[in-house]
Design a protein around this motif. Structure first.
Motif, mmCIF file in Angstrom:
data_model
loop_
_atom_site.group_PDB
_atom_site.id
_atom_site.type_symbol
_atom_site.label_atom_id
_atom_site.label_comp_id
_atom_site.label_asym_id
_atom_site.label_seq_id
_atom_site.Cartn_x
_atom_site.Cartn_y
_atom_site.Cartn_z
ATOM 1 N N ARG A 31 0.823 -1.200 0.000
ATOM 2 C CA ARG A 31 0.000 0.000 0.000
ATOM 3 C C ARG A 31 0.864 1.259 0.000
ATOM 4 N NH1 ARG A 31 -2.988 -3.005 -1.783
ATOM 5 N NH2 ARG A 31 -5.196 -3.291 -1.360
ATOM 6 N N GLY A 32 2.158 1.076 -0.265
ATOM 7 C CA GLY A 32 3.013 2.233 -0.496
ATOM 8 C C GLY A 32 3.524 2.914 0.764
ATOM 9 N N GLY A 33 3.471 2.232 1.897
ATOM 10 C CA GLY A 33 3.938 2.851 3.143
ATOM 11 C C GLY A 33 5.425 3.183 3.087
ATOM 12 N N HIS A 34 6.247 2.198 2.733
ATOM 13 C CA HIS A 34 7.689 2.471 2.642
ATOM 14 C C HIS A 34 7.977 3.443 1.499
ATOM 15 C CE1 HIS A 34 8.117 -1.427 4.943
ATOM 16 N NE2 HIS A 34 8.969 -0.662 5.589
ATOM 17 N N ASP A 52 4.644 -4.172 -7.833
ATOM 18 C CA ASP A 52 3.853 -5.146 -7.085
ATOM 19 C C ASP A 52 3.139 -6.047 -8.093
ATOM 20 O OD1 ASP A 52 2.854 -5.018 -3.814
ATOM 21 O OD2 ASP A 52 1.893 -6.451 -5.168
ATOM 22 N N ARG A 53 2.961 -7.305 -7.717
ATOM 23 C CA ARG A 53 2.277 -8.238 -8.626
ATOM 24 C C ARG A 53 0.772 -8.255 -8.362
ATOM 25 N NH1 ARG A 53 3.966 -13.847 -5.518
ATOM 26 N NH2 ARG A 53 5.009 -14.333 -7.474
ATOM 27 N N GLY A 76 4.028 -6.351 -11.768
ATOM 28 C CA GLY A 76 4.798 -7.492 -12.223
ATOM 29 C C GLY A 76 5.421 -8.192 -11.035
ATOM 30 N N SER A 77 6.055 -9.329 -11.302
ATOM 31 C CA SER A 77 6.695 -10.098 -10.235
ATOM 32 C C SER A 77 8.172 -9.760 -10.194
ATOM 33 C CB SER A 77 6.520 -11.596 -10.489
ATOM 34 O OG SER A 77 5.178 -11.927 -10.292
ATOM 35 N N PHE A 78 8.688 -9.545 -8.978
ATOM 36 C CA PHE A 78 10.073 -9.080 -8.881
ATOM 37 C C PHE A 78 11.085 -10.146 -9.281
ATOM 38 C CE2 PHE A 78 9.061 -9.694 -4.155
ATOM 39 C CZ PHE A 78 9.712 -10.925 -4.034
ATOM 40 N N ASP A 100 10.262 -5.945 0.876
ATOM 41 C CA ASP A 100 9.539 -6.170 2.137
ATOM 42 C C ASP A 100 8.628 -7.365 1.828
ATOM 43 O OD1 ASP A 100 8.019 -5.986 4.463
ATOM 44 O OD2 ASP A 100 6.918 -4.204 3.817
ATOM 45 N N GLY A 102 6.629 -11.144 1.564
ATOM 46 C CA GLY A 102 5.421 -11.730 2.158
ATOM 47 C C GLY A 102 4.162 -11.017 1.722
ATOM 48 N N GLN A 107 -4.160 -7.964 1.832
ATOM 49 C CA GLN A 107 -4.297 -9.333 1.315
ATOM 50 C C GLN A 107 -4.791 -10.258 2.425
ATOM 51 O OE1 GLN A 107 -0.282 -9.727 -0.171
ATOM 52 N NE2 GLN A 107 -0.851 -9.162 -2.259
ATOM 53 N N MET A 127 -1.209 -13.780 -4.810
ATOM 54 C CA MET A 127 -0.986 -12.330 -4.727
ATOM 55 C C MET A 127 -1.427 -11.686 -6.036
ATOM 56 S SD MET A 127 2.699 -12.133 -2.957
ATOM 57 C CE MET A 127 3.125 -13.151 -1.567
ATOM 58 N N GLU A 217 10.948 -16.710 -6.323
ATOM 59 C CA GLU A 217 10.936 -15.289 -6.710
ATOM 60 C C GLU A 217 12.074 -14.535 -6.009
ATOM 61 O OE1 GLU A 217 8.738 -12.959 -8.467
ATOM 62 O OE2 GLU A 217 8.394 -14.777 -9.605
HETATM 63 C C1 LIG Z 1 4.562 -6.931 3.062
HETATM 64 S S1 LIG Z 1 3.787 -6.254 1.662
HETATM 65 C C2 LIG Z 1 4.640 -4.747 1.393
HETATM 66 C C3 LIG Z 1 4.096 -3.602 2.181
HETATM 67 C C4 LIG Z 1 4.736 -2.275 1.785
HETATM 68 N N1 LIG Z 1 6.155 -2.245 2.082
HETATM 69 C C5 LIG Z 1 4.023 -1.113 2.437
HETATM 70 O O1 LIG Z 1 4.689 -0.366 3.166
HETATM 71 O O2 LIG Z 1 2.831 -0.927 2.196
HETATM 72 C C6 LIG Z 1 4.400 -7.236 0.373
HETATM 73 C C7 LIG Z 1 3.888 -6.856 -1.008
HETATM 74 O O3 LIG Z 1 4.760 -7.429 -1.952
HETATM 75 C C8 LIG Z 1 4.031 -7.991 -2.992
HETATM 76 N N2 LIG Z 1 4.819 -9.109 -3.510
HETATM 77 C C9 LIG Z 1 5.165 -10.233 -2.847
HETATM 78 N N3 LIG Z 1 5.879 -11.031 -3.645
HETATM 79 C C10 LIG Z 1 6.009 -10.379 -4.829
HETATM 80 C C11 LIG Z 1 6.653 -10.678 -6.055
HETATM 81 N N4 LIG Z 1 7.305 -11.817 -6.217
HETATM 82 N N5 LIG Z 1 6.615 -9.768 -7.039
HETATM 83 C C12 LIG Z 1 5.954 -8.585 -6.878
HETATM 84 N N6 LIG Z 1 5.291 -8.251 -5.747
HETATM 85 C C13 LIG Z 1 5.334 -9.136 -4.735
HETATM 86 C C14 LIG Z 1 2.728 -8.427 -2.390
HETATM 87 O O4 LIG Z 1 1.709 -8.456 -3.367
HETATM 88 C C15 LIG Z 1 2.499 -7.356 -1.313
HETATM 89 O O5 LIG Z 1 1.686 -6.324 -1.817
#
Ligand SMILES: C[S@@+](CC[C@H](N)C(=O)[O-])C[C@H]1O[C@@H](n2cnc3c(N)ncnc32)[C@H](O)[C@@H]1O
Length: 311
Positions: A31-34, A52-53, A76-78, A100, A102, A107, A127, A217
């Motif tokens: 949600r874009g906190g960091h 983010d995926r 996309g997926s990292f 960050d 998980g 979710q 996700m 990933e």
């Molecule tokens: C713990 S949350 C991040 C919270 C974020 N740092 C914040 O401050 O709002 C993890 C996020 O990473 C995304 N995510 C997890 N694995 C991913 C991947 N392989 N590729 C892209 N996004 C991924 C998830 O969908 C989730 O929205």
């Protein structure tokens, strides 16, 4: 909805050592906190590329940051980090990459995403809920042996055999379509244990990690993150369980040691590809008791930081 304080926020900002004109990648936007805190530390020429995926995360982010020209948000997926960063129009080196790992609070909290045994919902757990098999689809097809293996390896579940047997017996009667059904099957298959912990905790964790290919990933992303960093750039990774943290710890150590084949040889004889690429910055960082009290989901978080060395 009150915005949640991101996990280990001050520690991440210190770890990234944000430069006002730097370019940063937040590979787990959520949600874009960091990302918001990094943007706040940047000047007008600084940039954040965020990934983010999860389609919900990207849609919410595009809304929230519509008026923020310094942020580019890509879905996309990292595991494809380097390509995504280039697709976001970043062509130079980065001063920092944040992972960050998980699942995010939305979710977990939204029953329709199917991550939680606390609320009944469709057994999804993806996700990116627009691609790949859901948890229900995987469970409907996986062999008993494969289920045992996933529960044991990714959930460290000692009752993996009993649970897999119960799942296979139950799905003959009716498809396992909801989180409530799965939680009840697990609860009936194992003795109650670990006070305060639902018996399905480990099963849900394991299936989630498997369905989202979480460890694969991370393994794919880490070397790409290092390659994207400028000398002095920082890699910050927050993990939430021991399998993930072990992977991150080993990766950083390996990259900080260089290729062991050349260990003990004079520096000038070591080829560039075999030299250490990272220097560890401190050890594992855990949240304070105050942070855990305010946000119980932070309790298992571990942050590791490393700095890119000059080639
Ligand atoms: C713990 S949350 C991040 C919270 C974020 N740092 C914040 O401050 O709002 C993890 C996020 O990473 C995304 N995510 C997890 N694995 C991913 C991947 N392989 N590729 C892209 N996004 C991924 C998830 O969908 C989730 O929205």
């Amino acid at each position: 909805m009150a915005a949640h304080r991101p996990v280990l926020l001050d520690e991440v900002l210190a770890g990234l050592s944000v430069k006002p004109d730097g370019r940063y990648c937040d590979a787990t936007f959520g949600r874009g906190g960091h990302a918001a805190a990094i943007l706040a530390a940047l000047g007008p020429t600084g940039r954040v590329c965020a990934i983010d995926r999860d389609p919900d995360a990207v849609a919410a982010g595009r809304d929230r940051f519509a008026a923020e020209p310094r942020l580019t948000l890509v879905r996309g997926s990292f595991g494809g980090l380097a390509t995504l960063v280039r697709a976001a129009g970043v062509d130079g080196e980065l001063q920092g990459v944040l992972l960050d790992l998980g699942v995010s609070s939305p979710q977990l909290d939204e029953a329709r995403r199917g991550f939680s045994f606390m609320q009944d919902g469709p057994l999804d757990m993806r996700m990116d809920n627009e691609s790949g098999p859901s948890a229900a689809q995987w469970l409907s097809r996986a062999g008993e042996r494969e289920i045992v293996d996933v529960l044991f390896r990714l959930g460290e579940e000692k009752f993996s055999r009993r649970i897999a047997r119960a799942i296979v017996a139950a799905r003959v009667e009716a498809p396992i379509a909801t989180t409530g059904q799965l939680a009840a099957i697990v609860a009936s298959a194992v003795p109650t244990r670990e006070p305060g912990k639902h018996p399905a905790t480990r099963t849900f964790q394991a299936i989630r990690i498997h369905v989202n290919r979480e460890l694969e990933e991370v393994e794919a992303a880490l070397p790409q993150a290092v390659s994207l960093l400028a000398p002095g750039g920082r890699l910050c990774v927050i993990s939430f369980h021991s399998l993930e943290d072990r992977l991150v710890k080993r990766f950083m150590r390996r990259e900080a040691q260089g290729d062991p084949v050349y260990a003990g040889l004079p520096d000038h004889t070591v080829p560039a590809h075999a030299r250490p690429r990272l220097q560890l910055v401190g050890g594992a960082v855990m949240p304070t008791a105050a942070e855990v009290a305010a946000n119980p989901r932070a309790r298992s978080a571990v942050l590791r930081v490393a700095e890119r060395l000059a080639a």
